[in-house]
Design an enzyme around this catalytic site. Structure first.
Site, mmCIF file in Angstrom:
data_model
loop_
_atom_site.group_PDB
_atom_site.id
_atom_site.type_symbol
_atom_site.label_atom_id
_atom_site.label_comp_id
_atom_site.label_asym_id
_atom_site.label_seq_id
_atom_site.Cartn_x
_atom_site.Cartn_y
_atom_site.Cartn_z
ATOM 1 N N ASP A 207 0.855 -1.199 0.000
ATOM 2 C CA ASP A 207 0.000 0.000 0.000
ATOM 3 C C ASP A 207 0.886 1.242 0.000
ATOM 4 O O ASP A 207 2.111 1.158 0.130
ATOM 5 C CB ASP A 207 -0.914 -0.017 1.248
ATOM 6 C CG ASP A 207 -2.179 0.807 1.024
ATOM 7 O OD1 ASP A 207 -2.291 1.493 -0.017
ATOM 8 O OD2 ASP A 207 -3.057 0.789 1.898
ATOM 9 N N HIS B 175 -10.130 -1.975 -7.160
ATOM 10 C CA HIS B 175 -10.116 -0.938 -6.112
ATOM 11 C C HIS B 175 -9.385 0.328 -6.563
ATOM 12 O O HIS B 175 -9.877 1.440 -6.361
ATOM 13 C CB HIS B 175 -9.473 -1.520 -4.848
ATOM 14 C CG HIS B 175 -9.286 -0.527 -3.749
ATOM 15 N ND1 HIS B 175 -10.338 0.131 -3.156
ATOM 16 C CD2 HIS B 175 -8.149 -0.059 -3.126
ATOM 17 C CE1 HIS B 175 -9.873 0.945 -2.214
ATOM 18 N NE2 HIS B 175 -8.550 0.851 -2.177
HETATM 19 C C1 HEM Z 1 -9.414 -1.978 4.302
HETATM 20 C C2 HEM Z 1 -9.618 -1.074 3.362
HETATM 21 C C3 HEM Z 1 -8.645 -0.766 2.252
HETATM 22 C C4 HEM Z 1 -7.664 -1.540 1.716
HETATM 23 C C5 HEM Z 1 -7.280 -2.966 2.075
HETATM 24 C C6 HEM Z 1 -7.034 -0.751 0.682
HETATM 25 C C7 HEM Z 1 -5.958 -1.185 -0.093
HETATM 26 C C8 HEM Z 1 -5.361 -0.445 -1.083
HETATM 27 C C9 HEM Z 1 -4.227 -0.886 -1.861
HETATM 28 C C10 HEM Z 1 -3.509 -2.213 -1.695
HETATM 29 C C11 HEM Z 1 -3.936 0.108 -2.738
HETATM 30 C C12 HEM Z 1 -2.812 0.071 -3.783
HETATM 31 C C13 HEM Z 1 -1.601 0.816 -3.340
HETATM 32 C C14 HEM Z 1 -1.551 2.239 -3.767
HETATM 33 O O1 HEM Z 1 -1.903 2.528 -4.915
HETATM 34 O O2 HEM Z 1 -1.152 3.088 -2.967
HETATM 35 C C15 HEM Z 1 -4.885 1.176 -2.538
HETATM 36 C C16 HEM Z 1 -4.930 2.352 -3.245
HETATM 37 C C17 HEM Z 1 -5.869 3.343 -3.045
HETATM 38 N N1 HEM Z 1 -6.899 3.341 -2.145
HETATM 39 FE FE1 HEM Z 1 -7.318 1.892 -0.808
HETATM 40 N N2 HEM Z 1 -7.647 0.461 0.610
HETATM 41 C C18 HEM Z 1 -8.646 0.501 1.545
HETATM 42 C C19 HEM Z 1 -9.496 1.549 1.817
HETATM 43 C C20 HEM Z 1 -9.595 2.683 1.050
HETATM 44 C C21 HEM Z 1 -10.590 3.720 1.261
HETATM 45 C C22 HEM Z 1 -11.644 3.752 2.357
HETATM 46 C C23 HEM Z 1 -10.367 4.655 0.290
HETATM 47 C C24 HEM Z 1 -11.113 5.926 0.024
HETATM 48 C C25 HEM Z 1 -12.424 6.054 0.161
HETATM 49 C C26 HEM Z 1 -9.241 4.210 -0.508
HETATM 50 C C27 HEM Z 1 -8.694 4.913 -1.547
HETATM 51 C C28 HEM Z 1 -7.582 4.524 -2.265
HETATM 52 C C29 HEM Z 1 -6.957 5.344 -3.280
HETATM 53 C C30 HEM Z 1 -7.363 6.741 -3.715
HETATM 54 C C31 HEM Z 1 -5.883 4.603 -3.776
HETATM 55 C C32 HEM Z 1 -4.895 5.014 -4.870
HETATM 56 C C33 HEM Z 1 -5.405 4.595 -6.249
HETATM 57 C C34 HEM Z 1 -4.492 5.086 -7.347
HETATM 58 O O3 HEM Z 1 -4.114 6.256 -7.292
HETATM 59 O O4 HEM Z 1 -4.187 4.312 -8.243
HETATM 60 N N3 HEM Z 1 -8.814 3.012 -0.025
HETATM 61 N N4 HEM Z 1 -5.734 0.807 -1.515
#
Ligand code: HEM
Length: 424
Positions: free
Chosen positions: A201, A335
């Site tokens: 992440d 996601h």
């Molecule tokens: C348990 C809950 C969550 C897990 C396991 C999770 C996991 C991840 C992972 C593995 C990534 C990819 C790494 C990265 O691009 O930095 C990511 C990206 C991201 N997540 Fe989550 N996340 C969670 C909750 C959330 C929530 C609640 C939000 C917003 C409402 C969110 C918004 C984002 C955003 C904006 C990105 C970057 C996407 C990009 O720019 O490509 N995440 N998340």
């Protein structure tokens, strides 16, 4: 013209992120009868709050320490003792200390409980009022949050004790009272930087104009006002004291890891090539749900198999644009595509956030893995900053992650976000 940013006047976690192995979130309520004393004591806390310049300096020291360690070739360098402190108020907290200016954000004003239904949280209705299944303390009146992050539990504990002493916490004349306290920890060993489902992440956050002057390939540069109040890109009139602050959205998000793994196993994508390892089908399913392999390599660049070299390369791992008409490489509902649709939209700038979460809870035990059932609470203490909650966190959750038709205009409805969607 707005004055240049003063990095000594901006809390360090917002633009640079506390360097941390652990972080404690201490939610508090101000004592009804001791508001005046609390206000006076605040002046003692202010010098302890970590500024952006301090974090920049800390990060420089970490880099130097790593370099020295590499030169000496004695294994990983000893961690530097380091501590970051942050302070936030809720709207009720500001009111309590006598600040009644209109800060210009309806969601902030209404408070987090009012948003629970819009966010798709589970809960029940009692006499027309939605009551989310939250940890009960989060439904109480919360006035503020103290964040303390650092290199180890002792550093954080000592600093938090120092802060609690300022407010005489635990004594008869305490000016604040704990509502909820939770500690998150970076996962151990090779899991470092990976959230509990196992995916790396913290890869893709936007660069902020004038602050992150060397954005990585594929990293979007956003105007300062998307994150900071009162800066270019922030559409609202803010009281002068609020300029260069940011709204912090916090979510306590449990993750049922053994069940997630069982789901991947039971629904593994069939791989016709017998020369491939048998786990590939489940790994591929996980990668397509997230949009990245556990290593961090994006499926949009490496759709059929993990690529560890790509995952490690900051110059390549974020440098992709989705084909708006195809989900062959990356599913429309992955996601990272739901939460930052990149080239699926003409512009995503207004809806970008800066994420600063940390994992909480123990590693999965052998018994949990064997029974495929969670018995210990673990997950993500999600935290993000933005200048506008309705455009930032709330928009991403409600209008993107939870909507089955987003990204719009695709040949089929993409479905909700499989990681954070409402599961209904
Ligand atoms: C348990 C809950 C969550 C897990 C396991 C999770 C996991 C991840 C992972 C593995 C990534 C990819 C790494 C990265 O691009 O930095 C990511 C990206 C991201 N997540 Fe989550 N996340 C969670 C909750 C959330 C929530 C609640 C939000 C917003 C409402 C969110 C918004 C984002 C955003 C904006 C990105 C970057 C996407 C990009 O720019 O490509 N995440 N998340």
């Amino acid at each position: 013209m707005a004055s240049p940013l003063d990095l000594n006047n901006i809390q360090g976690d917002i633009l640079k992120g506390f360097p941390k192995k652990t972080e404690t979130f201490y939610f508090f309520r101000i004592d009804d009868n001791r508001v005046k004393e609390f206000r006076e004591q605040l002046t003692e806390l202010v010098p302890l709050i970590t500024t952006t310049n301090q974090i920049k300096d800390d990060r420089r020291k970490i880099d130097e320490n790593k370099k020295k360690g590499a030169e000496r070739q004695h294994g990983p360098p000893k961690l530097l003792k380091m501590c970051g402190v942050g302070l936030s108020f809720s709207h009720k907290g500001l009111e309590k200390i006598g600040i009644r200016d209109d800060i210009g954000d309806a969601n902030f004003k209404d408070g987090m409980l009012a948003d629970a239904k819009d966010l798709g949280d589970q809960g029940s209705f009692s006499s027309d009022k939605f009551d989310p299944d939250w940890i009960p303390e989060f439904k109480e009146e919360i006035h503020g949050l103290i964040q303390v992050a650092g290199d180890c539990h002792d550093t954080v504990k000592d600093k938090l004790e120092e802060i609690k002493d300022i407010f005489s916490v635990g004594d008869d004349d305490a000016t604040i009272h704990k509502v909820f306290r939770v500690t998150g920890d970076i996962r151990p060993g090779a899991h470092k930087g990976h959230e509990h489902f196992g995916f790396l992440d913290g890869i893709s956050d936007p660069a902020v104009q004038g602050v992150d002057t060397n954005p990585l390939p594929g990293q979007e540069t956003i105007r300062q006002g998307i994150i900071l109040l009162g800066r270019e890109g922030d559409e609202f009139n803010r009281p002068p004291w609020a300029v260069d602050g940011s709204f912090l959205a916090f979510r306590y998000l449990p993750q049922r890891v053994p069940e997630f793994n069982a789901f991947l196993k039971n629904n593994a994508i069939p791989i016709p090539d017998p020369s491939k390892p048998p786990e590939l089908g489940m790994e591929l399913l996980g990668a397509r749900l997230v949009g990245r392999w556990k290593s961090g390599a994006p499926v949009d660049i490496s759709p059929l198999g993990d690529d560890k070299a790509l995952a490690k390369d900051p110059n390549r791992r974020n440098d992709f644009r989705y084909d708006p008409l195809s989900q062959e490489r990356c599913p429309f509902a992955a996601h990272i595509r739901k939460t930052n649709p990149r080239s699926d939209l003409d512009s995503t700038e207004a809806n970008r956030i800066i994420r600063r979460g940390i994992q909480y809870g123990p590693e999965v035990s052998a018994a949990e893995a064997a029974t495929k059932r969670t018995t210990k609470d673990r997950g993500l203490l999600f935290a993000c900053y933005q200048s506008n909650i309705a455009n930032g966190f709330k928009f991403i959750q409600q209008s993107w992650a939870n909507r089955v038709d987003f990204p719009f205009g695709k040949p089929i409805d993409p479905g909700f976000d499989p990681i954070i969607g409402p599961n209904q």
